[in-house]
Design a protein around this motif. Structure first.
Motif, PDB file in Angstrom:
ATOM      1  N   PHE A  46       1.035  -1.078  -0.025  1.00 17.09           N
ATOM      2  CA  PHE A  46       0.290   0.123   0.010  1.00 17.09           C
ATOM      3  C   PHE A  46       1.136   1.190   0.322  1.00 17.09           C
ATOM      4  O   PHE A  46       0.831   2.301  -0.246  1.00 17.09           O
ATOM      5  CB  PHE A  46      -0.622   0.117   1.544  1.00 17.09           C
ATOM      6  CG  PHE A  46      -0.196   0.349   2.300  1.00 17.09           C
ATOM      7  CD1 PHE A  46       0.155   1.574   3.002  1.00 17.09           C
ATOM      8  CD2 PHE A  46       0.205  -0.485   3.731  1.00 17.09           C
ATOM      9  CE1 PHE A  46       0.421   1.642   3.884  1.00 17.09           C
ATOM     10  CE2 PHE A  46       0.960  -0.067   4.732  1.00 17.09           C
ATOM     11  CZ  PHE A  46       0.837   0.883   5.124  1.00 17.09           C
ATOM     12  N   TYR A 101       5.918 -16.156   2.136  1.00 18.73           N
ATOM     13  CA  TYR A 101       4.765 -16.942   2.329  1.00 18.73           C
ATOM     14  C   TYR A 101       5.214 -17.483   0.675  1.00 18.73           C
ATOM     15  O   TYR A 101       4.549 -18.064  -0.208  1.00 18.73           O
ATOM     16  CB  TYR A 101       3.536 -16.615   2.189  1.00 18.73           C
ATOM     17  CG  TYR A 101       1.934 -17.597   1.572  1.00 18.73           C
ATOM     18  CD1 TYR A 101       1.595 -18.242   1.838  1.00 18.73           C
ATOM     19  CD2 TYR A 101       1.512 -16.796   0.795  1.00 18.73           C
ATOM     20  CE1 TYR A 101       0.733 -19.260   1.485  1.00 18.73           C
ATOM     21  CE2 TYR A 101       0.490 -17.001  -0.137  1.00 18.73           C
ATOM     22  CZ  TYR A 101       0.131 -17.872   0.130  1.00 18.73           C
ATOM     23  OH  TYR A 101      -0.962 -18.973  -0.438  1.00 18.73           O
ATOM     24  N   GLY A 161      10.686  -7.766   1.403  1.00 17.34           N
ATOM     25  CA  GLY A 161       9.993  -7.900   2.756  1.00 17.34           C
ATOM     26  C   GLY A 161       9.769  -6.536   3.587  1.00 17.34           C
ATOM     27  O   GLY A 161       9.941  -5.395   2.688  1.00 17.34           O
ATOM     28  N   GLU A 212       9.393  -3.935  12.914  1.00 18.67           N
ATOM     29  CA  GLU A 212       9.508  -3.209  12.429  1.00 18.67           C
ATOM     30  C   GLU A 212       7.351  -2.195  12.865  1.00 18.67           C
ATOM     31  O   GLU A 212       6.700  -2.737  12.881  1.00 18.67           O
ATOM     32  CB  GLU A 212       8.046  -3.917  11.055  1.00 18.67           C
ATOM     33  CG  GLU A 212       8.515  -2.528  10.267  1.00 18.67           C
ATOM     34  CD  GLU A 212       8.336  -2.965   8.150  1.00 18.67           C
ATOM     35  OE1 GLU A 212       6.820  -4.498   8.081  1.00 18.67           O
ATOM     36  OE2 GLU A 212       9.089  -2.056   7.567  1.00 18.67           O
ATOM     37  N   ASN A 241      17.157  -4.574   5.923  1.00 16.57           N
ATOM     38  CA  ASN A 241      17.113  -3.893   4.582  1.00 16.57           C
ATOM     39  C   ASN A 241      18.211  -2.686   4.434  1.00 16.57           C
ATOM     40  O   ASN A 241      18.901  -3.054   3.057  1.00 16.57           O
ATOM     41  CB  ASN A 241      15.155  -3.389   4.380  1.00 16.57           C
ATOM     42  CG  ASN A 241      14.498  -3.525   2.840  1.00 16.57           C
ATOM     43  OD1 ASN A 241      15.318  -4.110   2.358  1.00 16.57           O
ATOM     44  ND2 ASN A 241      13.968  -1.827   2.943  1.00 16.57           N
TER      45      ASN A 241
HETATM   46  P1  NAD Z   1       1.159  -6.764   2.910  1.00 17.70           P
HETATM   47  O1  NAD Z   1       1.787  -8.238   2.757  1.00 17.70           O
HETATM   48  O2  NAD Z   1      -0.178  -6.804   4.083  1.00 17.70           O
HETATM   49  O3  NAD Z   1       0.529  -6.948   1.526  1.00 17.70           O
HETATM   50  C1  NAD Z   1       0.896  -6.903   0.287  1.00 17.70           C
HETATM   51  C2  NAD Z   1       0.637  -7.490  -0.933  1.00 17.70           C
HETATM   52  O4  NAD Z   1       0.706  -8.841  -0.948  1.00 17.70           O
HETATM   53  C3  NAD Z   1      -1.126  -7.358  -1.014  1.00 17.70           C
HETATM   54  O5  NAD Z   1      -0.839  -6.707  -2.589  1.00 17.70           O
HETATM   55  C4  NAD Z   1      -2.066  -7.609  -0.291  1.00 17.70           C
HETATM   56  O6  NAD Z   1      -2.496  -7.696  -1.068  1.00 17.70           O
HETATM   57  C5  NAD Z   1      -1.554  -8.995  -1.009  1.00 17.70           C
HETATM   58  N1  NAD Z   1      -1.116  -9.827   0.018  1.00 17.70           N
HETATM   59  C6  NAD Z   1      -1.482  -9.629   1.886  1.00 17.70           C
HETATM   60  N2  NAD Z   1      -1.510 -11.412   2.491  1.00 17.70           N
HETATM   61  C7  NAD Z   1      -1.740 -11.789   1.845  1.00 17.70           C
HETATM   62  C8  NAD Z   1      -1.598 -13.705   1.828  1.00 17.70           C
HETATM   63  N3  NAD Z   1      -1.614 -13.518   2.943  1.00 17.70           N
HETATM   64  N4  NAD Z   1      -1.220 -14.304   0.844  1.00 17.70           N
HETATM   65  C9  NAD Z   1      -1.351 -13.560  -0.569  1.00 17.70           C
HETATM   66  N5  NAD Z   1      -1.326 -12.340  -1.153  1.00 17.70           N
HETATM   67  C10 NAD Z   1      -1.119 -11.541   0.007  1.00 17.70           C
HETATM   68  O7  NAD Z   1       2.273  -5.694   2.753  1.00 17.70           O
HETATM   69  P2  NAD Z   1       1.858  -4.064   2.943  1.00 17.70           P
HETATM   70  O8  NAD Z   1       1.038  -3.977   4.647  1.00 17.70           O
HETATM   71  O9  NAD Z   1       0.473  -3.841   1.934  1.00 17.70           O
HETATM   72  O10 NAD Z   1       2.849  -2.806   2.758  1.00 17.70           O
HETATM   73  C11 NAD Z   1       3.967  -2.681   3.845  1.00 17.70           C
HETATM   74  C12 NAD Z   1       4.792  -3.441   3.842  1.00 17.70           C
HETATM   75  O11 NAD Z   1       5.920  -3.817   3.533  1.00 17.70           O
HETATM   76  C13 NAD Z   1       5.957  -3.443   5.381  1.00 17.70           C
HETATM   77  O12 NAD Z   1       6.512  -4.059   5.899  1.00 17.70           O
HETATM   78  C14 NAD Z   1       7.245  -2.706   4.089  1.00 17.70           C
HETATM   79  O13 NAD Z   1       8.345  -2.615   4.895  1.00 17.70           O
HETATM   80  C15 NAD Z   1       7.045  -3.312   2.987  1.00 17.70           C
HETATM   81  N6  NAD Z   1       7.422  -3.042   1.713  1.00 17.70           N
HETATM   82  C16 NAD Z   1       9.113  -2.909   1.838  1.00 17.70           C
HETATM   83  C17 NAD Z   1       9.426  -2.932   0.854  1.00 17.70           C
HETATM   84  C18 NAD Z   1      10.990  -2.900   0.473  1.00 17.70           C
HETATM   85  O14 NAD Z   1      11.395  -2.943  -0.734  1.00 17.70           O
HETATM   86  N7  NAD Z   1      11.208  -4.327   0.788  1.00 17.70           N
HETATM   87  C19 NAD Z   1       8.549  -1.507  -0.334  1.00 17.70           C
HETATM   88  C20 NAD Z   1       7.954  -1.800   0.723  1.00 17.70           C
HETATM   89  C21 NAD Z   1       6.854  -1.712   1.170  1.00 17.70           C
END
Ligand code: NAD
Length: 482
Positions: free
Chosen positions: A149, A232, A248, A382, A410
């Motif tokens: 997001f 996952y 991640g 985090e 990271n």
């Molecule tokens: P999230 O893992 O909740 O969701 C990310 C995506 O995965 C979404 O499109 C969602 O629909 C999908 N998703 C969520 N749960 C799922 C499941 N159980 N099975 C399959 N798909 C699933 O992450 P978020 O809350 O949207 O984003 C924030 C996180 O992203 C933070 O931890 C942040 O550090 C990380 N992030 C990392 C980077 C990087 O470059 N490492 C960059 C941006 C954000």
């Protein structure tokens, strides 16, 4: 009120999967639109459209694909302001931060306009008598991006340009919380007259993700999100025999030595810790102060942070915007409670912040915890919010050990005037993105982006040369002619 649509095989259609949810502007809690999740049949249609488009797109000369990158760059410049404003409305960040986000996305397109050179192979003549060897980089097929997001416009642009420039076809599954920024990106892509099926957009949540992970037409997945989901995705994609890169979560350390330039360090920390209200995978979180750097840094940081205004990101003069959702706000407040229970001292408490004209928005003002110890939850997990932890250590070695012990890896930064310690920090830092007197160590688009340990699963990272490797297979042709 906008309805998020799918874009499959060059056509816009509203998804019909059943579940639907509102898209909320976190600055005001107003409803911006609605998204319905895709049905299994719609995910299947996107994968099949991408597969069907692959042979012709693969045979399109790289120089022609590069020209689409030039067109995409110009079309994005033309919609730059619309994209930045929408991004702020969807995720709550300041307009300046959204402009930075859109610019970073465009930079990937600019680098991939050089695809004719980037995807050149290698050759050796007479590798044995009369036998020559040539390596071609060939596109693999269909790739999908699953996005988080917090950077709703930029993150899919880390992946889509290198994937299609190398000759693959592509599917984006945006975060269900913020699907509108990708609607705009796909409106721009739609103007380019790409062959139908080269780029596709499917809305949805984990069912859509699972549909893509198990689909036989999908060859690989680029994921960005939390560590739990990244793990996952990594294992599920591998189980189905797909290529995968899964970025991640993070817990980023910043080491401040006594010889650091304190005003410059504080300026850098402002952007690093409070940029996007701390909702960034590169956000500085654990600020480790060595020796007498502690008091100087804390006092200067407090002064600067107190002068920063929290508010609606679209209001001029606002330094920090909203928290992206009500649920995220509650989670961050829970982490602050945990810090207090474990004995950290909240020397700046932003929990009571009020924003004029936005009584329902999701806000937390900047917070600073002092006297944080490494075993506290706030130091280990985090937080993903505008909360800074100050930890004291006696010397560089003690600070370095804290950094080395963290399972996230990271990014990390050091602030110092010493070349010796800067070099040692870079040498020993487990994280893959390292800053020296830099608060946000984000590699530019011509370099690769991604961490290690629990912050990254896979080996080839986002954009830069590694993305060319991820999206291509290296085929070696050995030939002898009689
Ligand atoms: P999230 O893992 O909740 O969701 C990310 C995506 O995965 C979404 O499109 C969602 O629909 C999908 N998703 C969520 N749960 C799922 C499941 N159980 N099975 C399959 N798909 C699933 O992450 P978020 O809350 O949207 O984003 C924030 C996180 O992203 C933070 O931890 C942040 O550090 C990380 N992030 C990392 C980077 C990087 O470059 N490492 C960059 C941006 C954000």
């Amino acid at each position: 009120m906008k309805i998020a649509k799918n874009y499959i095989n060059g056509e816009w259609k509203a998804p019909t999967g059943g579940h639907s949810q509102d898209i909320i502007n976190p600055a005001t809690a107003e409803v911006l639109g609605n998204v319905t999740f895709s049905s299994d049949a719609e995910v299947d249609a996107a994968a099949k459209a991408a597969r069907a488009a692959f042979p012709e797109w693969r045979a399109t000369p790289p120089v022609t694909r590069a020209r689409y990158m030039f067109k995409l760059k110009q079309a994005l410049e033309d919609r730059f302001d619309d994209a930045a404003k929408l991004c702020s409305m969807e995720v709550g960040k300041t307009l300046e931060e959204s402009r930075g986000e859109v610019r970073r996305g465009i930079e990937v397109v600019e680098v991939m306009a050089g695809i004719s050179t980037l995807m050149k192979g290698q050759s050796t003549e007479d590798i044995a008598a009369g036998l020559d060897c040539v390596t071609f980089r060939q596109p693999v097929g269909v790739f999908a991006a699953i996005a988080p997001f917090n950077f709703p416009f930029m993150v899919p642009l880390w992946f889509l340009p290198p994937a299609i420039a190398t000759g693959n076809t592509f599917i984006v599954k945006p975060s269900e919380q913020v699907p509108l920024s990708q609607q705009l990106l796909f409106e721009v892509l739609d103007e380019l007259s790409l062959p139908p099926g080269v780029v596709n957009l499917v809305n949805g949540g984990k069912d859509a993700v699972n549909g893509l992970l198990s689909h036989p037409a999908v060859n690989g997945v680029s994921f960005v999100g939390s560590t739990q989901t990244a793990k996952y995705i990594y294992s599920e994609a591998a189980r189905h025999g797909k290529r995968v890169q899964a970025l991640g979560g993070a817990k980023n350390f910043i080491l401040v030595l006594p010889d650091a330039d304190i005003p410059a360090t504080v300026n850098a920390l402002m952007g690093s810790c409070y940029g996007c209200a701390g909702q960034r995978c590169l956000a500085g979180s654990n600020i480790v102060t060595v020796g007498d750097a502690h008091d100087k840094l804390r006092d200067a940081l407090l002064e600067k942070v107190r002068a920063m205004k929290t508010g609606n990101g679209l209001t001029p003069g606002v330094g920090m915007g909203a928290i992206a959702s009500k649920a995220a706000k509650e989670r961050i407040l829970g982490m602050i409670d945990a810090g207090l229970k474990e004995g950290a001292k909240l020397v700046l408490d932003g929990r009571g912040v009020k924003v004029e004209g936005c009584p329902d928005g999701y806000y937390i003002g900047p917070c600073i915890f002092d006297d944080v110890t490494p075993s506290m939850r706030i130091a280990k997990e985090e937080i993903f919010g505008p909360v800074v932890n100050l930890l004291r250590v006696k010397d560089f070695e003690e600070g370095m050990r804290l950094v080395e012990d963290c399972h996230y890896a990271n990014a990390g930064s050091i602030f110092t005037a010493s070349g010796k310690f800067a070099r040692e920090f870079g040498y020993r830092l487990p994280a893959s993105m390292c800053g020296v007197n830099i608060g946000v160590a984000a590699p530019m688009a011509s370099f690769s982006f991604g961490g290690s340990r629990s912050s990254f699963f896979g080996d080839l990272k986002a954009h830069g040369q590694e993305s060319i490797d991820f999206y291509t297979d290296r085929k070696v042709i050995s030939s002898r002619w009689f």
